[in-house]
Design a protein around this motif. Structure first.
Motif, PDB file in Angstrom:
ATOM      1  N   LEU A  97      44.992  73.038  40.761  1.00 15.73           N
ATOM      2  CA  LEU A  97      45.312  73.681  41.374  1.00 15.73           C
ATOM      3  C   LEU A  97      44.780  74.922  40.386  1.00 15.73           C
ATOM      4  O   LEU A  97      45.119  75.791  41.524  1.00 15.73           O
ATOM      5  CB  LEU A  97      46.739  73.556  39.323  1.00 15.73           C
ATOM      6  N   LEU A 126      51.121  65.371  42.589  1.00 16.36           N
ATOM      7  CA  LEU A 126      51.211  67.055  42.774  1.00 16.36           C
ATOM      8  C   LEU A 126      51.960  67.410  43.986  1.00 16.36           C
ATOM      9  O   LEU A 126      52.965  68.671  43.718  1.00 16.36           O
ATOM     10  CB  LEU A 126      49.883  68.070  42.270  1.00 16.36           C
ATOM     11  N   MET A 186      48.832  75.577  48.051  1.00 25.46           N
ATOM     12  CA  MET A 186      49.961  75.905  46.820  1.00 25.46           C
ATOM     13  C   MET A 186      51.364  76.044  47.813  1.00 25.46           C
ATOM     14  O   MET A 186      50.871  76.599  48.486  1.00 25.46           O
ATOM     15  CB  MET A 186      50.053  77.014  45.982  1.00 25.46           C
ATOM     16  N   SER A 233      51.888  80.864  41.598  1.00 22.42           N
ATOM     17  CA  SER A 233      51.789  80.041  41.197  1.00 22.42           C
ATOM     18  C   SER A 233      51.778  80.200  39.863  1.00 22.42           C
ATOM     19  O   SER A 233      51.754  80.065  38.963  1.00 22.42           O
ATOM     20  CB  SER A 233      50.338  80.511  40.747  1.00 22.42           C
TER      21      SER A 233
END
Length: 156
Positions: free
Chosen positions: A13, A48, A66, A70
């Protein structure tokens, strides 16, 4: 201690979130850069993606990006995804509450009270700190790493 699966999820991540806007990273690239077994990483990235945190792109510029900003992804959320409930006792868990079988009274339980204090403190940190916070701070927030704190206790 957190599992390797959770640790690798955080590494992935942080890598994906630090990529330039719109740029994707392949699982092979992340695995190579961060010393993560590739097949294991692919499972983590899929988890995820299923959780709505990442998206994948196909083609020449394919890879992972993403899906959410974030600054909306807390360490607590990711840790729960891979580790399950964070509470050290079942009677402290919000999502998986279960009364301890040998408990006479939760209200008078010294063990529950003391572990509750520690759990509240760690939960507050994990749920308030985001992937963006970690990238922004870059480890320069002045806090010592746990290893340093441990070493200081052992030598001082």
């Amino acid at each position: 201690m957190i599992s390797n699966k959770a640790k690798y999820a955080f590494r992935a991540l942080l890598a994906i979130a630090s990529a330039p806007e719109g740029e994707s990273l392949t699982s092979a690239e992340i695995a190579r850069r961060h010393s993560i077994p590739h097949k294991f990483l692919e499972q983590i990235l899929l988890d995820l993606k299923k959780a709505g945190i990442l998206d994948s792109r196909r083609g020449k510029s394919g890879g992972y990006v993403m899906l959410r900003p974030s600054d909306t992804i807390s360490f607590g959320e990711v840790l729960r995804l891979f580790e399950g409930p964070l509470a050290p006792l079942p009677c402290l868990s919000r999502n998986s509450y279960r009364r301890c079988e040998d408990c006479e009274s939760e209200a008078r339980c010294d063990i529950r009270r003391e572990f509750g204090r520690a759990y509240d403190a760690s939960r507050q940190v994990l749920d308030s700190r985001t992937i963006a916070d970690a990238l922004r701070d870059g480890g320069r927030d002045g806090a010592a790493t746990p290893e340093i704190r441990y070493d200081e206790r052992m030598t001082g």
